[in-house]
Structures are given as C-alpha cells and as structure tokens.
Design a protein around this motif. Structure first.
Motif, short mmCIF file in Angstrom:
data_model
loop_
_atom_site.label_atom_id
_atom_site.label_comp_id
_atom_site.label_asym_id
_atom_site.label_seq_id
_atom_site.Cartn_x
_atom_site.Cartn_y
_atom_site.Cartn_z
N ALA A 590 -7.25 8.34 -7.40
CA ALA A 590 -7.51 9.70 -7.96
C ALA A 590 -6.19 10.71 -8.56
N GLY A 591 -5.25 9.76 -8.17
CA GLY A 591 -3.95 10.39 -8.78
C GLY A 591 -3.06 10.93 -7.51
N ALA A 592 -3.08 10.62 -6.31
CA ALA A 592 -2.44 11.11 -5.42
C ALA A 592 -1.28 10.03 -4.98
N THR A 593 -0.17 10.86 -4.59
CA THR A 593 1.25 10.02 -4.18
C THR A 593 1.31 10.38 -2.73
N VAL A 594 1.26 9.08 -2.28
CA VAL A 594 1.52 8.97 -0.73
C VAL A 594 2.69 8.49 -0.26
N GLN A 595 3.31 8.81 0.98
CA GLN A 595 4.35 8.32 1.61
C GLN A 595 4.23 6.90 2.29
N GLY A 596 3.30 6.63 3.01
CA GLY A 596 2.98 5.33 3.52
C GLY A 596 2.82 4.22 2.78
N ASP A 597 3.14 3.12 3.42
CA ASP A 597 2.75 1.51 2.82
C ASP A 597 1.48 1.17 3.33
N TRP A 598 0.47 1.47 2.88
CA TRP A 598 -0.85 1.07 3.45
C TRP A 598 -1.59 -0.12 2.68
N ARG A 599 -0.93 -0.52 1.47
CA ARG A 599 -1.65 -1.56 0.60
C ARG A 599 -1.51 -2.72 1.16
N PRO A 600 -0.67 -3.45 1.87
CA PRO A 600 -0.86 -4.71 2.21
C PRO A 600 -2.28 -4.88 3.30
N ALA A 601 -2.49 -4.13 3.91
CA ALA A 601 -3.85 -4.37 4.63
C ALA A 601 -5.18 -4.18 3.83
N PHE A 602 -4.91 -3.25 2.69
CA PHE A 602 -6.17 -3.20 1.92
C PHE A 602 -6.10 -4.49 0.94
N GLU A 603 -5.03 -4.95 0.56
CA GLU A 603 -5.10 -5.93 -0.41
C GLU A 603 -5.27 -7.32 0.37
N SER A 604 -5.49 -7.36 1.73
CA SER A 604 -5.71 -8.70 2.20
C SER A 604 -7.27 -8.81 2.73
N GLY A 605 -7.85 -7.79 2.05
CA GLY A 605 -9.43 -7.84 2.23
C GLY A 605 -9.92 -6.91 3.30
N LYS A 606 -9.05 -6.25 3.99
CA LYS A 606 -9.54 -5.38 5.12
C LYS A 606 -9.72 -4.02 4.55
N ASP A 607 -10.95 -3.90 3.57
CA ASP A 607 -11.01 -2.69 2.92
C ASP A 607 -11.90 -1.95 3.94
N GLN A 608 -12.58 -2.47 4.81
CA GLN A 608 -13.43 -1.61 5.99
C GLN A 608 -12.79 -1.40 7.15
N HIS A 609 -11.55 -1.89 7.30
CA HIS A 609 -10.72 -1.40 8.49
C HIS A 609 -10.16 -0.10 8.39
N PRO A 610 -9.65 0.38 9.26
CA PRO A 610 -9.02 1.89 9.19
C PRO A 610 -7.74 1.71 8.60
N ALA A 611 -7.56 2.72 7.75
CA ALA A 611 -6.31 2.81 6.94
C ALA A 611 -5.08 3.04 7.79
N PHE A 612 -3.97 2.61 7.98
CA PHE A 612 -2.84 2.84 8.75
C PHE A 612 -1.63 2.75 7.87
N ASN A 613 -0.34 2.76 8.53
CA ASN A 613 0.82 3.02 8.03
C ASN A 613 0.80 4.34 6.94
N VAL A 614 -0.03 5.45 7.57
CA VAL A 614 0.12 6.68 6.53
C VAL A 614 0.75 7.76 7.29
N THR A 615 1.58 8.54 6.68
CA THR A 615 2.21 9.74 7.54
C THR A 615 0.96 10.78 7.77
#
Length: 759
Positions: A590-615
């Motif tokens: 939606a256009g947000a700019t974030v500081q944390g690196d959360w993509r590796p977990a998302f891209e590994s197919g863990k879309d229903q896992h809790p988001a982490f590596n977020v500030t």
C-alpha cells in the motif's frame, strides 16, 4: 414604609401608615362634621385666590379594619384631624372619611365626585392608613392602598391599586394636584427631585408656575423606611402641619410652593428621625408648581394678577441683553418664546419678568428679572443639566446595572439621572450581558424591565435500555435518565452499559433551552466476541473493561515485575493472533516504507507465520494504517492472564502442548496453531511463537498510563511481551517483561494490534 407602632405586615411596604395628600377638592359641612360626597356647598371667599378658582381636600383616615388580620393603627385619625384644621385655615373645602366610611366603594365614590371640579381648581387628598405591595400572578409587584373593608388575602381584588391613583391625577380636571404620603413612595411613578427655582421669586414667576398644570407627590420617606409616631401624631405629619402654618415660607413672601415645602420639610424630618426617614418629593407630570397662600397674604396675591400691557414708549421700556452657557438655548419671556441665545431684546416693558431657558430639552435655567426704564439689563445664565429618573428592574433580580459604564448598583435600582442618551448594560453571573441604547427624557421617570437570558441550558439524556453511565468530557456524571444543567457550548458524551457497545454523541447546549438526547444502545459485544475490524480486516477479540493484579503474583519472576499492583483497563479489541507476513505485505504494497527486513520469511512461503524482524516504529505504522494501535503493556498482560491472576494464558501450570516455546521448538509456526493455549478471553499465541511489541516506554512499576510511559514521542526502550519459540517456560509467563531500543529488530520479535472499544 411602616409605622413603628404596629407589627410588620406581609409585602415590601410592611405595615404602612400612608398619608396621601391629593388636592382633590371635596367640601366638608360648615359644622366641621364629615360630609357626604353629595354635599357641595358654595366655596367661601377665603378659598379664592389669584391662582385658583377653588381649593379642595379629601382626607381619609383608617385606624381600624374589618379584617382582624390587618393590624390596627393608633394615630391615623389624629393626623387627619390635624390636616383638616390647617387646610381649612388655608382656604380649602374638606371632606373626611374615617374608618367604616373609608370602604373601597366609599373612597371610589369620593374620587368619582371629584370629576365635577373645575380646571382652575386645586386638589388635595390625604390618606392615613395601611398600604401594601402585593405579588401579581406573573411575578411582578404592585402597590395598593388598603381600605377599611379590604381582605388581606385578596388584596388585588379588594385594595385600591396605586396605578389607579397615578391615573387619577391625569384624569381629574383641576390644574394642580398634590400627593403627600407619610410612607415610602412604592407604587408611584413620579420623578423624584425638586425643580430649579430662582433665588428671588417675583410676580412673574408665580404667574408662570401657577398657569401650568402639574401633579406632584411628597412622601414621608424612601422605600423600606418606617414612619415614626410621636406625641399622638405621625412625625412627618407634625412637621408638615408646622410647615403649612407658615414656617416653611422661607422667603416670607406669604406663598409656599410645594417645592419650597419639600425643601424645608426634608431636613426637619431627617434630623428628627435620626436619619430613619428622608422625605422624597417629585412629580407625576407637568411643569407647574402647587402653591399654598398663607392667611393675610391675599392683598399681595391680588397684585400677582397679570398686568396690563404697557405701551412700548421709550419712557416705559428697557432693553435686555441675554447670553447663556451653553449658547443656543430657547428663551421664553413670561411664557412666550422670543428667540435663542445670545439674544438682545429691545423695548421690553418695565417691571418684573420671568426668563426660562431650555436647550435640547436637556439643559434649563430660570430667573426672575426686573427691567427698568431706559436701561440695558445684561444677564448671563448658566444652564443646568435637566434630570429625570431611571428605574430598572430585571428578571431575575440582583443584576449589576451600568449606565455608560458607570456602576449604578444592583436591580431593582431607582435614581435621579441627568437627561440624555446613554448605553444601558446589565450583567449577572450565569446570564448573557444585556446592552441597549436608552434616552432619558427630562422631568420624567423612565421605567424599564429587562428579562435576562441565561447562559445555561438543560441536557436531558435517556437511553434504551436505561441505566447507562453518562460521561461528559471524560467525567462520569450519572446514569440515564439524566438531566444536567450546563453552560452554553458543545460537549462530547459517552454512554457505557455492560454487555452493550459504548455510544459516543455530541450535545449542543443553548441558553434557556432544553436539549434532549435519546440513545439506543446496541447489545454486545460480550467477552470474547470476535469481529473482523480495521483496514486489515484481521479478526479481533473483545476484551471488556476490568481490574486485574499486574506483576509477579506468583513470586517467581524478575525484580522489575514488582511491586504487584491493581490496574483498571477500559474495554478494547485485540487481534486474536499476531500480525502475519501476508498482512504485513499488504501494508507494504500500500506504499509503506519499513525499516525491518521481514521479506525472507515471507518469500520462503511462511505467509501465515507471524511477521518478525520489524522495528517498533514499523509496528506503530502498521497499526495506524489498519486504524488501530499497539496495545499498552497493561492491556497486553490483562488480555493474557485475565482477572484470576494466571501464570500462563491457559492456567497456572506449564503445558508444552499448548505453546510454541520451550525446547525442542526451533522456529515460528503459523499463527493460531496452539488453540489450547488461548487466554481467558480467547486470544491466541500470547505465550510463545514470537515476542510482541507494546506501546509502552520501559519504566519501573507500578504502571500508570499518565506518567509519560504512554508518550509515543518519548525516547527510550520499549517493552515487549510474551516470549518466543526459542524461550523456556520462565520467559513465557504472562508477567514477564523485557525491553529493547525501538529501532532494533529480531527474528523472534513481532506484534499484534489493539483498537478502542467504540460503537
């Protein structure tokens, strides 16, 4: 005003001994006995004068009353007899009505008879008895004379209204009428001050003032004062009789004007009563002067008849040069308008003349002058500001009155004021200031009654069902149905009722109006109810308001979990599970700019896992995007352990089957995988999987939401809660708390969102 010899009566006037001298001219019989209104013998020569056709007096005295509730008086009849004697000696025909003769009908019949008098006559009415002020139906007040047959409880119907006496003076034919009251002047609308008289009053002056009509009033004292009695007679009447016997003729010219009588009488009565009575004098209307002619003065009086016009020859005239301050005044010479100042008049007939100056109806001067033959008379007159009377009433009473900014006191207020234009202002706490332009005419009373508008209004709040707590600007004010009196303005309202949604409204309050607010409360939510809420449509659980014990209640935690203390938490909604990678991805897309690196977990197919590596800042931004916020540390612990002080969300004892944590767990799992580990409110994963950010700045206990720890702009470490997949049972306790810098991010730290419980 009341007689001191009698007990106080109801009303503003109290027990009033009213001496009302109206020169109304009804005769008495030659024997001196009371006459009936039908007895009208021809006036004796003693009553004739150069000023009046005939002189009449009606004298009324009431010591006893039919109604036993009306106190008796002692000396009313004595005063009537004293006035009868002195007035008869001054050439008046008199009619007396005493006690049972002075019924309402008897007095009114006497008044009706006075309509037959001539225009050149003078009239005097004298009333000695009770007077009272009665409360009318709409809250106003009115003064009454109390006749012999009056009913104390029905005074409006059985008394004689003072307003009718006022109008009597205007209706009756005689050119001069005088009212004299041995009482306060309540009920009379007269202008309370004395006229300006020249130091030397000559023939021209008397011709001028007796030619003009007038109705005047003389009272024994001011409103609320008591009329004293002494030596079998009223104090005021005793001095009045002495004055009329000639003592008040201060210039010894054989004539006493009403103005002169009042000027002499005031200091005598004030001094003799030790300041308890101060006579008041004025007029209802007209510009003339009522005069008394003393016995033996008739030869002089005859000389006051208008002189013949002397031919305007040089040997019989003089000249007049006249100036005034201010200039531009209209000049009348012997009643005839002759020009404006500065003014020079030539060939003025010799003899006495009366000068009368007026400017704009606001300034005036009078002076008697003498013109000698073949001379130029120079006169300069200082005009005095003419005055009127201002009486101000207000609803409600006790308003502060200002006239052109000058504080006149509190209503009701009545005082003498210089004539002219003004700005009238009234103020009173709780009411809107009232301001209006006002022009006060000279020689008249201006009465104004002002209804002030309240700045307060009424708020009526009802609800269905009833019994809801009403909060006004955050402060509880009672339960519905509720009526509040409030100052004008806009107020935020909140209605709370258990097992119903909180309702918020806005009320607009206007002065002197009632605002009615009916609120239909919606049932629910109830404890544990679920709804998809916010921009992210995440499923949320309703947490009702309540108190719980916060901290290490089991005695096996860290030092910063103490002291144990009670905390109240308002109702709120909390995400049932932690925010997932899929949800966080939509936020970034939606256009947000974030500081944390959360993509590796998302891209590994863990879309229903809790988001982490977020500030912490990433978590705050997400919740704001979702129309939510991070939960406070207190809300998080309350949601995890409930009100029964659980060590873990599911209970008091460790159970590895209900949590993704403790060994041998090695990574996160999809959110909600351990349904058996739900909290008392049905919230999942409050122990294990990933730690969770809270909104709270780390500080020692006890917790307080108002001590700065919930300031989102404050710097310092923020609290995170709940333990993660890599922690043992000690860190998975609901009371456990850690802190870290808001800019830090870890593969075991995520978050969930909260939302206010609103309709």
């Amino acid at each position: 005003m009341e007689r001191r010899s009698s007990r106080a009566w109801v009303g503003r006037l109290g027990t009033v001994y009213v001496l009302l001298t109206l020169l109304l001219g009804l005769p008495r019989t030659g024997s001196g006995q009371p006459a009936t209104p039908a007895d009208t013998p021809a006036a004796p020569s003693a009553s004739r004068s150069a000023h009046y056709g005939a002189s009449w007096a009606l004298l009324i005295g009431i010591d006893q009353y039919q109604d036993p509730r009306i106190p008796r008086l002692r000396h009313a009849a004595n005063d009537v007899q004293a006035m009868d004697q002195v007035l008869h000696g001054l050439g008046f025909h008199t009619l007396t009505l005493l006690n049972a003769q002075a019924t309402k009908r008897g007095i009114e019949a006497a008044f009706e008879k006075l309509s037959d008098l001539a225009k050149d006559d003078r009239l005097l009415i004298f009333f000695a008895g009770h007077g009272e002020t009665a409360q009318l139906a709409k809250g106003s007040e009115e003064g009454f004379l109390v006749p012999y047959d009056a009913n104390r409880r029905r005074l409006v119907q059985t008394g004689i209204a003072m307003r009718d006496i006022d109008r009597l003076g205007e209706r009756l034919p005689p050119k001069h009428i005088l009212f004299v009251l041995d009482a306060c002047h309540a009920g009379f609308a007269f202008v309370g001050f004395r006229d300006i008289e020249p130091e030397e009053k000559g023939d021209a002056y008397y011709r001028a003032v007796t030619a003009k009509p007038v109705v005047q009033v003389l009272t024994a004292g001011e409103t609320g004062q008591k009329a004293a009695e002494r030596d079998g007679q009223g104090l005021f009447t005793r001095w009045l009789v002495q004055g009329l016997q000639g003592v008040a003729d201060r210039d010894s010219d054989g004539i006493i004007t009403a103005n002169e009588l009042a000027a002499w009488l005031e200091p005598q009565v004030t001094r003799d009563s030790r300041g308890l009575q101060k006579p008041v004098f004025g007029r209802l209307f007209g510009e003339g002067q009522f005069v008394f002619e003393l016995p033996g003065s008739h030869a002089r009086v005859a000389s006051l008849a208008p002189a013949r016009t002397v031919p305007s020859t040089s040997s019989a005239t003089g000249d007049l040069d006249l100036t005034s301050d201010p200039a531009g005044a209209t000049v009348r010479l012997d009643g005839r308008e002759v020009g404006t100042t500065p003014l020079t008049l030539e060939r003025v007939p010799v003899g006495e003349h009366l000068l009368e100056l007026d400017k704009d109806g606001l300034y005036a001067a009078r002076k008697a002058i003498t013109i000698a033959a073949h001379t130029l008379e120079r006169h300069s007159l200082k005009l005095e500001r003419r005055k009127g009377k201002l009486t101000v009433f207000s609803e409600p009473r006790d308003a502060r009155v200002f006239l052109d900014g000058r504080d006149l006191g509190r209503t009701p207020v009545s005082l003498e004021v210089e004539a002219g234009p003004y700005t009238l202002k009234l103020t009173k706490d709780g009411y809107k200031p009232h301001e209006e332009p006002l022009t006060l005419p000279a020689d008249k009373e201006t009465r104004t009654r002002i209804a002030l508008r309240s700045t307060q209004g009424t708020l009526d709040v009802t609800s269905a069902p009833a019994g809801a707590t009403v909060e006004l600007a955050g402060t509880p004010r009672g339960q519905t149905p509720l009526t509040l009196t409030l100052e004008e303005g806009t107020y935020p309202l909140r209605l709370r009722l258990p097992r119903h949604r909180t309702a918020t409204r806005q009320a607009e309050i206007q002065g002197e109006r009632t605002t009615r607010l009916q609120v239909d409360l919606t049932p629910g939510p109830n404890l544990g109810d679920r709804e998809r809420r916010g921009t992210d449509t995440a499923e949320m659980v309703y947490i009702p308001a309540g108190s719980f014990t916060m901290g290490d209640t089991h005695g096996d935690g860290n030092r910063d979990e103490t002291p144990v203390h009670q905390v109240f938490v308002n109702a709120f909604w909390l995400d049932r599970t932690e925010v997932t990678n899929a949800q966080f991805a939509r936020f970034v897309q939606a256009g947000a700019t974030v500081q944390g690196d959360w993509r590796p977990a998302f891209e590994s197919g863990k879309d229903q896992h809790p988001a982490f590596n977020v500030t912490w800042n990433d978590a705050v931004a997400y919740c704001r995007w979702a129309d939510k916020r991070l939960p406070t540390e207190a809300e998080w612990e309350y949601a995890a352990r409930g009100t029964d002080g659980r060590r873990y969300p599911w209970g008091a004892y460790w159970d590895a089957a209900k949590v993704n944590g403790g060994y041998p767990a090695r990574a996160s799992t999809p959110v909600g995988s351990y349904s058996g580990g739900a909290s008392p409110f049905g919230v999942q994963d409050l122990a294990g999987n990933v730690w969770e950010w809270t909104s709270t700045l780390y500080k020692s206990y006890p917790y307080s939401a108002t001590d700065g720890r919930e300031d989102a702009t404050a710097s310092g470490p923020r609290v995170f809660r709940g333990g993660s997949w890599e922690n043992d049972a000690f860190y998975l306790r609901s009371a456990s708390r850690l802190r870290v810098d808001p800019a830090d991010r870890f593969n075991y730290l995520g978050f969930r969102c909260a939302q206010e419980a609103r309709e």
